[in-house]
Design a protein around this motif. Structure first.
Motif, PDB file in Angstrom:
ATOM      1  N   SER A 207      40.410  30.263  53.770  1.00 49.06           N
ATOM      2  CA  SER A 207      39.818  31.203  52.814  1.00 49.06           C
ATOM      3  C   SER A 207      39.590  32.562  53.454  1.00 49.06           C
ATOM      4  O   SER A 207      39.827  33.608  52.836  1.00 49.06           O
ATOM      5  N   VAL A 208      39.111  32.564  54.692  1.00 49.12           N
ATOM      6  CA  VAL A 208      38.908  33.829  55.409  1.00 49.12           C
ATOM      7  C   VAL A 208      40.248  34.532  55.576  1.00 49.12           C
ATOM      8  O   VAL A 208      40.387  35.730  55.312  1.00 49.12           O
ATOM      9  N   LEU A 209      41.261  33.790  55.999  1.00 47.93           N
ATOM     10  CA  LEU A 209      42.566  34.399  56.208  1.00 47.93           C
ATOM     11  C   LEU A 209      43.180  34.893  54.905  1.00 47.93           C
ATOM     12  O   LEU A 209      43.889  35.902  54.885  1.00 47.93           O
ATOM     13  N   LYS A 210      42.895  34.217  53.799  1.00 53.61           N
ATOM     14  CA  LYS A 210      43.399  34.680  52.506  1.00 53.61           C
ATOM     15  C   LYS A 210      42.821  36.047  52.154  1.00 53.61           C
ATOM     16  O   LYS A 210      43.550  36.950  51.740  1.00 53.61           O
ATOM     17  N   VAL A 211      41.506  36.238  52.345  1.00 54.52           N
ATOM     18  CA  VAL A 211      40.943  37.553  52.023  1.00 54.52           C
ATOM     19  C   VAL A 211      41.399  38.606  53.026  1.00 54.52           C
ATOM     20  O   VAL A 211      41.555  39.774  52.670  1.00 54.52           O
ATOM     21  N   VAL A 212      41.651  38.213  54.273  1.00 56.04           N
ATOM     22  CA  VAL A 212      42.179  39.155  55.262  1.00 56.04           C
ATOM     23  C   VAL A 212      43.564  39.636  54.840  1.00 56.04           C
ATOM     24  O   VAL A 212      43.847  40.839  54.829  1.00 56.04           O
ATOM     25  N   THR A 213      44.441  38.707  54.477  1.00 57.95           N
ATOM     26  CA  THR A 213      45.798  39.108  54.106  1.00 57.95           C
ATOM     27  C   THR A 213      45.818  39.877  52.779  1.00 57.95           C
ATOM     28  O   THR A 213      46.591  40.826  52.626  1.00 57.95           O
ATOM     29  N   ASN A 214      44.958  39.504  51.829  1.00 57.27           N
ATOM     30  CA  ASN A 214      44.883  40.256  50.577  1.00 57.27           C
ATOM     31  C   ASN A 214      44.334  41.658  50.811  1.00 57.27           C
ATOM     32  O   ASN A 214      44.758  42.624  50.164  1.00 57.27           O
ATOM     33  N   TYR A 215      43.384  41.790  51.733  1.00 58.03           N
ATOM     34  CA  TYR A 215      42.852  43.101  52.106  1.00 58.03           C
ATOM     35  C   TYR A 215      43.981  43.982  52.657  1.00 58.03           C
ATOM     36  O   TYR A 215      44.135  45.143  52.270  1.00 58.03           O
TER      37      TYR A 215
ATOM     38  N   PHE B 117      48.597  40.556  38.944  1.00 52.05           N
ATOM     39  CA  PHE B 117      47.363  40.681  39.723  1.00 52.05           C
ATOM     40  C   PHE B 117      46.657  41.918  39.210  1.00 52.05           C
ATOM     41  O   PHE B 117      47.292  42.948  38.971  1.00 52.05           O
ATOM     42  N   THR B 118      45.356  41.818  39.003  1.00 45.57           N
ATOM     43  CA  THR B 118      44.617  42.887  38.341  1.00 45.57           C
ATOM     44  C   THR B 118      43.585  43.519  39.276  1.00 45.57           C
ATOM     45  O   THR B 118      43.258  42.979  40.333  1.00 45.57           O
ATOM     46  N   MET B 119      43.087  44.671  38.846  1.00 49.38           N
ATOM     47  CA  MET B 119      42.148  45.428  39.677  1.00 49.38           C
ATOM     48  C   MET B 119      40.867  44.653  39.971  1.00 49.38           C
ATOM     49  O   MET B 119      40.319  44.774  41.064  1.00 49.38           O
ATOM     50  N   ASP B 120      40.393  43.871  39.022  1.00 51.92           N
ATOM     51  CA  ASP B 120      39.173  43.104  39.287  1.00 51.92           C
ATOM     52  C   ASP B 120      39.396  42.072  40.391  1.00 51.92           C
ATOM     53  O   ASP B 120      38.487  41.808  41.192  1.00 51.92           O
ATOM     54  N   LEU B 121      40.589  41.516  40.479  1.00 50.30           N
ATOM     55  CA  LEU B 121      40.885  40.557  41.539  1.00 50.30           C
ATOM     56  C   LEU B 121      41.000  41.254  42.890  1.00 50.30           C
ATOM     57  O   LEU B 121      40.537  40.736  43.913  1.00 50.30           O
ATOM     58  N   VAL B 122      41.598  42.441  42.899  1.00 50.60           N
ATOM     59  CA  VAL B 122      41.666  43.235  44.127  1.00 50.60           C
ATOM     60  C   VAL B 122      40.251  43.570  44.594  1.00 50.60           C
ATOM     61  O   VAL B 122      39.917  43.433  45.773  1.00 50.60           O
ATOM     62  N   TYR B 123      39.418  44.005  43.659  1.00 47.43           N
ATOM     63  CA  TYR B 123      38.035  44.362  43.972  1.00 47.43           C
ATOM     64  C   TYR B 123      37.293  43.165  44.579  1.00 47.43           C
ATOM     65  O   TYR B 123      36.603  43.299  45.588  1.00 47.43           O
ATOM     66  N   LYS B 124      37.467  42.004  43.974  1.00 46.06           N
ATOM     67  CA  LYS B 124      36.822  40.790  44.488  1.00 46.06           C
ATOM     68  C   LYS B 124      37.256  40.515  45.924  1.00 46.06           C
ATOM     69  O   LYS B 124      36.434  40.234  46.792  1.00 46.06           O
ATOM     70  N   ASP B 125      38.546  40.607  46.184  1.00 45.05           N
ATOM     71  CA  ASP B 125      39.046  40.331  47.528  1.00 45.05           C
ATOM     72  C   ASP B 125      38.525  41.332  48.564  1.00 45.05           C
ATOM     73  O   ASP B 125      38.178  40.952  49.681  1.00 45.05           O
ATOM     74  N   ILE B 126      38.481  42.616  48.204  1.00 41.76           N
ATOM     75  CA  ILE B 126      37.973  43.607  49.153  1.00 41.76           C
ATOM     76  C   ILE B 126      36.493  43.362  49.429  1.00 41.76           C
ATOM     77  O   ILE B 126      36.032  43.489  50.566  1.00 41.76           O
ATOM     78  N   ARG B 127      35.748  43.008  48.402  1.00 38.04           N
ATOM     79  CA  ARG B 127      34.314  42.723  48.588  1.00 38.04           C
ATOM     80  C   ARG B 127      34.132  41.480  49.466  1.00 38.04           C
ATOM     81  O   ARG B 127      33.270  41.453  50.343  1.00 38.04           O
ATOM     82  N   LEU B 128      34.919  40.440  49.239  1.00 41.96           N
ATOM     83  CA  LEU B 128      34.838  39.244  50.079  1.00 41.96           C
ATOM     84  C   LEU B 128      35.186  39.567  51.528  1.00 41.96           C
ATOM     85  O   LEU B 128      34.522  39.098  52.463  1.00 41.96           O
ATOM     86  N   PHE B 129      36.209  40.375  51.735  1.00 45.11           N
ATOM     87  CA  PHE B 129      36.585  40.793  53.084  1.00 45.11           C
ATOM     88  C   PHE B 129      35.417  41.536  53.746  1.00 45.11           C
ATOM     89  O   PHE B 129      35.079  41.269  54.905  1.00 45.11           O
ATOM     90  N   SER B 130      34.797  42.433  52.998  1.00 38.11           N
ATOM     91  CA  SER B 130      33.660  43.201  53.520  1.00 38.11           C
ATOM     92  C   SER B 130      32.495  42.284  53.875  1.00 38.11           C
ATOM     93  O   SER B 130      31.807  42.508  54.885  1.00 38.11           O
ATOM     94  N   GLU B 131      32.284  41.248  53.074  1.00 40.25           N
ATOM     95  CA  GLU B 131      31.216  40.286  53.365  1.00 40.25           C
ATOM     96  C   GLU B 131      31.495  39.508  54.644  1.00 40.25           C
ATOM     97  O   GLU B 131      30.575  39.245  55.426  1.00 40.25           O
ATOM     98  N   VAL B 132      32.755  39.137  54.871  1.00 42.64           N
ATOM     99  CA  VAL B 132      33.122  38.438  56.111  1.00 42.64           C
ATOM    100  C   VAL B 132      32.807  39.336  57.307  1.00 42.64           C
ATOM    101  O   VAL B 132      32.223  38.889  58.298  1.00 42.64           O
ATOM    102  N   ALA B 133      33.177  40.602  57.220  1.00 38.76           N
ATOM    103  CA  ALA B 133      32.902  41.543  58.310  1.00 38.76           C
ATOM    104  C   ALA B 133      31.398  41.716  58.521  1.00 38.76           C
ATOM    105  O   ALA B 133      30.925  41.743  59.665  1.00 38.76           O
ATOM    106  N   LYS B 134      30.669  41.811  57.427  1.00 42.47           N
ATOM    107  CA  LYS B 134      29.215  41.999  57.509  1.00 42.47           C
ATOM    108  C   LYS B 134      28.547  40.806  58.189  1.00 42.47           C
ATOM    109  O   LYS B 134      27.633  40.977  59.001  1.00 42.47           O
TER     110      LYS B 134
END
Length: 176
Positions: free
Chosen positions: A21-29, A85-102
């Protein structure tokens, strides 16, 4: 043949539960970062007077090439911009990526800018808009349309269908 071999072309054992799951948000980011930079590159090329078909090929055969360019740039240039793929899904992935970093106490620099760009795109065009239409922000600002003849209206997967193959991780002793 392992069951996973029927599910995909490349099989990567990522580690403990949750690591995929972490790697999925990394690659989507990374895909989103690439999309945003491609949008800037295509609009900049257009306002510089470049032919967009030539621009596409120049990127494709250079160090700037990527999977995102070879697929999403084509539907951008076609005008359909449909990658399912839609903007809301992109937004979700970037937010999840940011949460992993945080969680790792990492202060990111580019991700907050990407969040702002996608938030603006959602406000302007709607959260269910195709994600490549984020280019509309720049098209409107520059007063140009990023279109070129000869590109397909949807992403085409021309990789041959074959059973999946396990990917070996360099430097890992427990390669499967």
């Amino acid at each position: 043949m392992p069951v996973l071999a029927h599910m995909g072309r490349r099989i990567l054992h990522t580690g403990p539960l949750g690591s995929a799951s972490v790697l999925k948000v990394v690659t989507n980011y990374l895909a989103t970062a690439n999309l945003l930079t491609l949008c800037e590159a295509l609009v900049t090329s257009k306002v510089a007077g470049m032919d967009l078909n030539t621009t596409y090929e120049a990127i494709r055969i250079s160090s700037g090439n990527s999977f995102v360019h070879e697929t999403e740039s084509q539907v951008i240039l076609n005008g359909s911009r449909d990658i399912n793929f839609t903007m809301d899904l992109v937004y979700k992935d970037i937010r999840l990526f940011s949460e992993v970093a945080k969680r790792g106490n990492l202060q990111l620099e580019l991700a907050p800018m990407m969040v702002e760009i996608i938030e603006d795109g959602q406000k302007r065009f709607g959260p269910r808009e195709h994600s490549p239409n984020i280019i509309k922000r720049l098209e409107e600002a520059a007063g140009v349309d990023i279109l070129a003849p000869g590109f397909p209206p949807e992403m085409v997967d021309d990789e041959p269908e074959v059973p999946g193959d396990e990917v070996n991780v360099k430097g890992r002793d427990d390669a499967r």
